[in-house]
Write an enzyme that holds these catalytic residues in place. Structure first.
Site, short mmCIF file in Angstrom:
data_model
loop_
_atom_site.label_atom_id
_atom_site.label_comp_id
_atom_site.label_asym_id
_atom_site.label_seq_id
_atom_site.Cartn_x
_atom_site.Cartn_y
_atom_site.Cartn_z
N ASN A 1 -11.35 1.57 0.45
CA ASN A 1 -12.22 1.72 1.62
C ASN A 1 -13.69 1.70 1.22
OD1 ASN A 1 -13.59 4.51 2.19
ND2 ASN A 1 -11.63 5.04 1.25
N SER B 1 -13.45 8.89 0.33
CA SER B 1 -12.97 9.75 -0.76
C SER B 1 -14.12 10.19 -1.68
CB SER B 1 -11.88 9.03 -1.55
OG SER B 1 -12.27 7.70 -1.82
N GLU C 1 0.62 4.11 1.28
CA GLU C 1 0.80 4.75 2.60
C GLU C 1 1.89 4.01 3.38
OE1 GLU C 1 -2.69 5.24 5.28
OE2 GLU C 1 -1.24 4.76 6.85
N HIS D 1 0.85 -1.20 0.00
CA HIS D 1 0.00 0.00 0.00
C HIS D 1 0.89 1.25 0.00
CE1 HIS D 1 -2.83 3.06 1.23
NE2 HIS D 1 -3.82 2.20 0.96
#
Ligand code: SF4
Length: 284
Positions: free
Chosen positions: A220, A262, A126, A124
């Protein structure tokens, strides 16, 4: 038909902040050439609106030699950050403060000689960013199983990907405790994801149809949709109002609506208008 809209639907704090920064920079008078490093958020519709305002997406820094670069909310690697400044670009750092904190904590503990354990998904972006701030040994573990394979250590620091579950972090910490002489843990979990999921579960159990709005490329949002599907079979993930299908609402007394972290408010509002148009006897 009743429409129940989740209180925590849509933008989380970090995404809202990054999006506002991007739109603000895009509309600056006499603005410079502006790009984002990767899509600023996982919403194709927001990315398209920014493109209309002249903000381009570049995949890597080699594609841009001048102008302004906006760094996304889930952060970039230390090397990318350095390269952007070394190139003399006007850097707008939209990294979410929660992600920034995790990066800083990794750097601090690493500098103090701690071996770092990052609890998260290693591919990922992040996590790639957080890992890059370690100056010594660093391990990424996604589960207790991974943690059991860690070597014995002297000083160990633990941080988590911001979307990690508390249960997994705690279980990994328990394993690390048995493998090290000294342990420091920072709980870097952000509850934006879990709050959305918990609320959506309650709503999905109370309605006959559940709609989850957000980018198909948003992990998500997909997870939110899965969580709702487990409770309410008549769950549908849509990106835009055009994807609504009248048969979803046949015989439905209540429809629930939520949206990923988002998803902008204007997209949620468009879908709500679409539902009302398809089911004229709606109640808010
Ligand atoms: S989910 Fe949390 S950490 Fe991630 S961008 Fe949103 S507020 Fe920041």
């Amino acid at each position: 038909m009743k429409i129940v809209v989740a209180r925590h639907a849509g933008f989380c704090f970090g995404v809202k902040r990054a999006t506002l920064m991007a739109f603000e920079k895009a509309s600056e008078e006499g603005g410079r050439r502006t790009c984002t490093l990767g899509p600023i958020i996982h919403s194709p519709q927001v990315v398209a609106r920014l493109e209309e305002k002249g903000v381009k997406v570049v995949k890597c820094l080699s594609e841009i030699d001048e102008g302004r670069i906006i760094l996304r909310s889930h952060g970039v690697t230390a090397a990318e950050m350095k390269e952007a400044y070394d190139k003399g670009l006007d850097v707008v750092d939209a990294t979410c403060p929660f992600v920034k904190k995790a990066q800083n904590q990794v750097k601090m503990l690493s500098d103090e000689g701690y071996d770092m354990v990052i609890v998260g998904e290693k591919d990922h972006p992040e996590v790639e960013g957080i890992v890059s701030y370690a100056t010594g040994k660093v391990f990424v573990v996604a589960s207790v199983g991974d943690a059991l394979n860690l070597p014995d250590m002297k000083k160990t620091g633990v941080v988590a990907q911001t979307t990690q579950s508390y249960h997994t972090l705690k279980a990994v910490v328990d394993v690390c405790l048995a493998k090290t002489q000294e342990l420091r843990v920072f709980n870097t979990i952000c509850d934006a994801t879990s709050v959305r999921q918990e609320e959506a579960k309650v709503i999905a159990g109370d309605v006959d149809c559940m709609l989850v709005i957000g980018g198909f490329n948003s992990a998500n949002t997909r997870r939110l949709s899965e969580v709702c599907s487990e409770i309410q079979k008549n769950t549908h993930h849509v990106e835009t109002v055009e994807q609504l299908s009248p048969e979803w609402f046949v015989g439905v007394r209540a429809v629930g609506v939520t949206a990923g972290a988002s998803t902008p408010k204007w997209l949620i509002d468009e879908v709500l208008e679409g539902i009302k148009a398809l089911c004229p006897d709606k109640k808010g």
